[in-house]
Write a protein that holds these residues in place. Structure first.
Motif, PDB file in Angstrom:
ATOM      1  N   PRO A  82       0.820  -1.227   0.000  1.00  0.00           N
ATOM      2  CA  PRO A  82       0.000   0.000   0.000  1.00  0.00           C
ATOM      3  C   PRO A  82       0.843   1.262   0.000  1.00  0.00           C
ATOM      4  O   PRO A  82       1.928   1.294   0.565  1.00  0.00           O
ATOM      5  CB  PRO A  82      -0.802  -0.133   1.296  1.00  0.00           C
ATOM      6  N   ASP A  83       0.304   2.282  -0.648  1.00  0.00           N
ATOM      7  CA  ASP A  83       0.949   3.586  -0.725  1.00  0.00           C
ATOM      8  C   ASP A  83       0.067   4.602   0.004  1.00  0.00           C
ATOM      9  O   ASP A  83      -1.124   4.734  -0.316  1.00  0.00           O
ATOM     10  CB  ASP A  83       1.122   3.999  -2.190  1.00  0.00           C
ATOM     11  N   PRO A  84       0.594   5.314   0.991  1.00  0.00           N
ATOM     12  CA  PRO A  84      -0.240   6.200   1.817  1.00  0.00           C
ATOM     13  C   PRO A  84      -0.871   7.350   1.051  1.00  0.00           C
ATOM     14  O   PRO A  84      -1.886   7.904   1.496  1.00  0.00           O
ATOM     15  CB  PRO A  84       0.734   6.715   2.886  1.00  0.00           C
ATOM     16  N   GLN A  85      -0.320   7.732  -0.089  1.00  0.00           N
ATOM     17  CA  GLN A  85      -0.890   8.824  -0.872  1.00  0.00           C
ATOM     18  C   GLN A  85      -1.934   8.343  -1.870  1.00  0.00           C
ATOM     19  O   GLN A  85      -2.950   9.003  -2.099  1.00  0.00           O
ATOM     20  CB  GLN A  85       0.240   9.567  -1.628  1.00  0.00           C
ATOM     21  N   ILE A  86      -1.681   7.177  -2.466  1.00  0.00           N
ATOM     22  CA  ILE A  86      -2.518   6.719  -3.580  1.00  0.00           C
ATOM     23  C   ILE A  86      -3.579   5.703  -3.155  1.00  0.00           C
ATOM     24  O   ILE A  86      -4.738   5.787  -3.584  1.00  0.00           O
ATOM     25  CB  ILE A  86      -1.627   6.125  -4.693  1.00  0.00           C
ATOM     26  N   PHE A 198       0.289  -1.409 -18.287  1.00  0.00           N
ATOM     27  CA  PHE A 198       1.648  -0.849 -18.221  1.00  0.00           C
ATOM     28  C   PHE A 198       1.617   0.539 -17.583  1.00  0.00           C
ATOM     29  O   PHE A 198       2.251   1.480 -18.052  1.00  0.00           O
ATOM     30  CB  PHE A 198       2.285  -0.790 -19.615  1.00  0.00           C
ATOM     31  N   ASP A 199       0.878   0.629 -16.490  1.00  0.00           N
ATOM     32  CA  ASP A 199       0.679   1.922 -15.843  1.00  0.00           C
ATOM     33  C   ASP A 199       1.822   2.329 -14.918  1.00  0.00           C
ATOM     34  O   ASP A 199       1.737   3.374 -14.266  1.00  0.00           O
ATOM     35  CB  ASP A 199      -0.643   1.937 -15.064  1.00  0.00           C
ATOM     36  N   THR A 200       2.894   1.550 -14.869  1.00  0.00           N
ATOM     37  CA  THR A 200       4.073   1.994 -14.107  1.00  0.00           C
ATOM     38  C   THR A 200       5.027   2.794 -14.979  1.00  0.00           C
ATOM     39  O   THR A 200       5.871   3.525 -14.461  1.00  0.00           O
ATOM     40  CB  THR A 200       4.845   0.794 -13.513  1.00  0.00           C
ATOM     41  N   ILE A 221      -8.460 -11.104 -15.708  1.00  0.00           N
ATOM     42  CA  ILE A 221      -7.733 -10.599 -14.538  1.00  0.00           C
ATOM     43  C   ILE A 221      -6.941  -9.394 -15.018  1.00  0.00           C
ATOM     44  O   ILE A 221      -6.082  -9.516 -15.889  1.00  0.00           O
ATOM     45  CB  ILE A 221      -6.785 -11.666 -13.952  1.00  0.00           C
ATOM     46  N   LEU A 222      -7.262  -8.223 -14.466  1.00  0.00           N
ATOM     47  CA  LEU A 222      -6.651  -6.971 -14.923  1.00  0.00           C
ATOM     48  C   LEU A 222      -5.614  -6.495 -13.912  1.00  0.00           C
ATOM     49  O   LEU A 222      -5.779  -6.652 -12.704  1.00  0.00           O
ATOM     50  CB  LEU A 222      -7.735  -5.901 -15.096  1.00  0.00           C
ATOM     51  N   LEU A 223      -4.545  -5.893 -14.428  1.00  0.00           N
ATOM     52  CA  LEU A 223      -3.436  -5.454 -13.574  1.00  0.00           C
ATOM     53  C   LEU A 223      -3.257  -3.944 -13.609  1.00  0.00           C
ATOM     54  O   LEU A 223      -3.089  -3.348 -14.676  1.00  0.00           O
ATOM     55  CB  LEU A 223      -2.136  -6.131 -14.028  1.00  0.00           C
ATOM     56  N   LEU A 224      -3.295  -3.342 -12.408  1.00  0.00           N
ATOM     57  CA  LEU A 224      -2.988  -1.928 -12.210  1.00  0.00           C
ATOM     58  C   LEU A 224      -2.045  -1.800 -11.015  1.00  0.00           C
ATOM     59  O   LEU A 224      -1.763  -2.789 -10.337  1.00  0.00           O
ATOM     60  CB  LEU A 224      -4.277  -1.121 -11.975  1.00  0.00           C
ATOM     61  N   HIS A 225      -1.571  -0.597 -10.732  1.00  0.00           N
ATOM     62  CA  HIS A 225      -0.615  -0.392  -9.632  1.00  0.00           C
ATOM     63  C   HIS A 225      -0.984   0.828  -8.797  1.00  0.00           C
ATOM     64  O   HIS A 225      -1.252   1.902  -9.338  1.00  0.00           O
ATOM     65  CB  HIS A 225       0.799  -0.183 -10.185  1.00  0.00           C
ATOM     66  N   ASP A 226      -0.964   0.642  -7.458  1.00  0.00           N
ATOM     67  CA  ASP A 226      -1.080   1.793  -6.560  1.00  0.00           C
ATOM     68  C   ASP A 226       0.282   2.136  -5.970  1.00  0.00           C
ATOM     69  O   ASP A 226       0.495   3.238  -5.462  1.00  0.00           O
ATOM     70  CB  ASP A 226      -2.110   1.551  -5.453  1.00  0.00           C
ATOM     71  N   GLY A 227       1.243   1.216  -6.035  1.00  0.00           N
ATOM     72  CA  GLY A 227       2.626   1.485  -5.661  1.00  0.00           C
ATOM     73  C   GLY A 227       3.471   1.518  -6.922  1.00  0.00           C
ATOM     74  O   GLY A 227       3.114   0.890  -7.921  1.00  0.00           O
ATOM     75  N   ASN A 228       4.562   2.268  -6.898  1.00  0.00           N
ATOM     76  CA  ASN A 228       5.394   2.432  -8.099  1.00  0.00           C
ATOM     77  C   ASN A 228       4.559   2.894  -9.291  1.00  0.00           C
ATOM     78  O   ASN A 228       4.816   2.520 -10.438  1.00  0.00           O
ATOM     79  CB  ASN A 228       6.111   1.125  -8.461  1.00  0.00           C
ATOM     80  N   ARG A 236      -0.465  13.317 -11.649  1.00  0.00           N
ATOM     81  CA  ARG A 236      -1.447  12.476 -10.935  1.00  0.00           C
ATOM     82  C   ARG A 236      -1.197  11.017 -11.265  1.00  0.00           C
ATOM     83  O   ARG A 236      -0.877  10.670 -12.408  1.00  0.00           O
ATOM     84  CB  ARG A 236      -2.865  12.871 -11.344  1.00  0.00           C
ATOM     85  N   ALA A 237      -1.321  10.160 -10.264  1.00  0.00           N
ATOM     86  CA  ALA A 237      -1.105   8.733 -10.478  1.00  0.00           C
ATOM     87  C   ALA A 237      -2.067   8.204 -11.540  1.00  0.00           C
ATOM     88  O   ALA A 237      -3.272   8.465 -11.491  1.00  0.00           O
ATOM     89  CB  ALA A 237      -1.288   7.967  -9.176  1.00  0.00           C
ATOM     90  N   LEU A 238      -1.540   7.445 -12.478  1.00  0.00           N
ATOM     91  CA  LEU A 238      -2.352   6.944 -13.589  1.00  0.00           C
ATOM     92  C   LEU A 238      -3.544   6.117 -13.120  1.00  0.00           C
ATOM     93  O   LEU A 238      -4.630   6.197 -13.679  1.00  0.00           O
ATOM     94  CB  LEU A 238      -1.483   6.101 -14.527  1.00  0.00           C
TER      95      LEU A 238
END
Length: 275
Positions: A82-86, A198-200, A221-228, A236-238
């Motif tokens: 987990p990322d405290p901002q996102i 490829f949201d990193t 199954i879809l892949l996204l990122h809240d870290g990195n 803004r985070a993608l």
């Protein structure tokens, strides 16, 4: 209860090839052929490890089960937090859409933000194992290193949230033939994905969304990122740009976003998620 390791057919074939090559050399049939065969075999195993969706090295969940497909389920998986901002913003977006997700969390990040990890569970989602430190050399770790890395994350997540992970995702999806026996010994199922945005590395949320929606089908199954997380040009985070639109698309097409655990038992409900 730990299950004995059952090697994949490809690993069994690899073992037979190695034994055959050694026997051939011992019988004087020519070592160049033996070495060539072994090198070719290692090349195949290496390529399989670099292909996140490969099943040559062992069991790999790439799509939801047939019952989940029948139930119009799609699993959104969110990595590296987990990322405290996102992450809190991601949770709000999921709440607004009435959606559940699976968070493949890094053990070290859970250790650093225990309250946030517990909040993920409290909001009705699940946390699974994404290694302890997400090391860039994860795929070339030795057997003992892998066991310690994964076990440490398993312990941290379990002790912090009260829930023991049952799924594992390799950092960047890369692995070696040594990973499968470690996962089987820890009763963890490897999970990859059907499609990723490829949201990193991207900066264009529209392109990320297009990659996730193209050919979208039940059971994905879809892949996204809240870290990195990658950032838009505005900083803004993608994932925060992409996720609301993706959830709108799922709803419009009659899909339901659920966690991997819920998808594994479509008749289940979220009762007991926070128990």
């Amino acid at each position: 209860m730990r299950q004995p390791w059952k090697p994949s057919p490809a690993i069994k074939a690899s073992a037979v090839l190695h034994l055959g090559a050694l026997s051939g050399v011992a019988a004087g049939l020519g070592w160049p052929w033996a070495v060539g065969g072994i090198l070719a075999n290692h090349a195949v195993l290496t390529i399989a490890g670099l292909w996140p969706r490969s099943t040559l090295l062992g069991s790999n969940m790439r799509k939801l089960s047939a019952p989940a497909c029948d139930a119009q389920h799609i699993a959104i998986t969110i990595d590296d937090g987990p990322d405290p901002q996102i992450t809190p913003q991601v949770l709000d977006i999921l709440d607004a859409a009435g959606a559940q997700a699976t968070f493949f969390c890094i053990g070290k990040a859970v250790e650093a933000h225990p309250q946030l990890a517990r909040e993920i569970i409290r909001r009705g989602h699940h946390i699974e194992n994404h290694s302890y430190a997400h090391r860039h050399y994860f795929s070339v770790m030795g057997l003992d290193q892998l066991r310690k890395e994964i076990s440490r994350a398993q312990s941290v997540i379990s002790q912090t949230t009260g829930h023991t992970p049952v799924y594992f995702r390799a950092p960047a999806g890369l692995r070696s033939p040594l990973l499968d026996p470690v996962l089987q010994s820890l009763n963890l199922q490897l999970v990859s994905w059907t499609r990723r945005g490829f949201d990193t590395v991207a900066t264009d949320s529209g392109k990320v969304l297009q990659r996730l929606e193209k050919g979208l089908a039940t059971g994905d199954i879809l892949l996204l990122h809240d870290g990195n997380a990658g950032m838009t040009a505005s900083g803004r985070a993608l994932v925060l740009e992409v996720l609301p639109k993706l959830l709108d698309t799922l709803r419009a097409r009659g899909f339901r976003a659920v966690s991997l655990r819920i998808a594994a038992d479509p008749l289940n409900s979220l009762k007991g998620v926070a128990e």
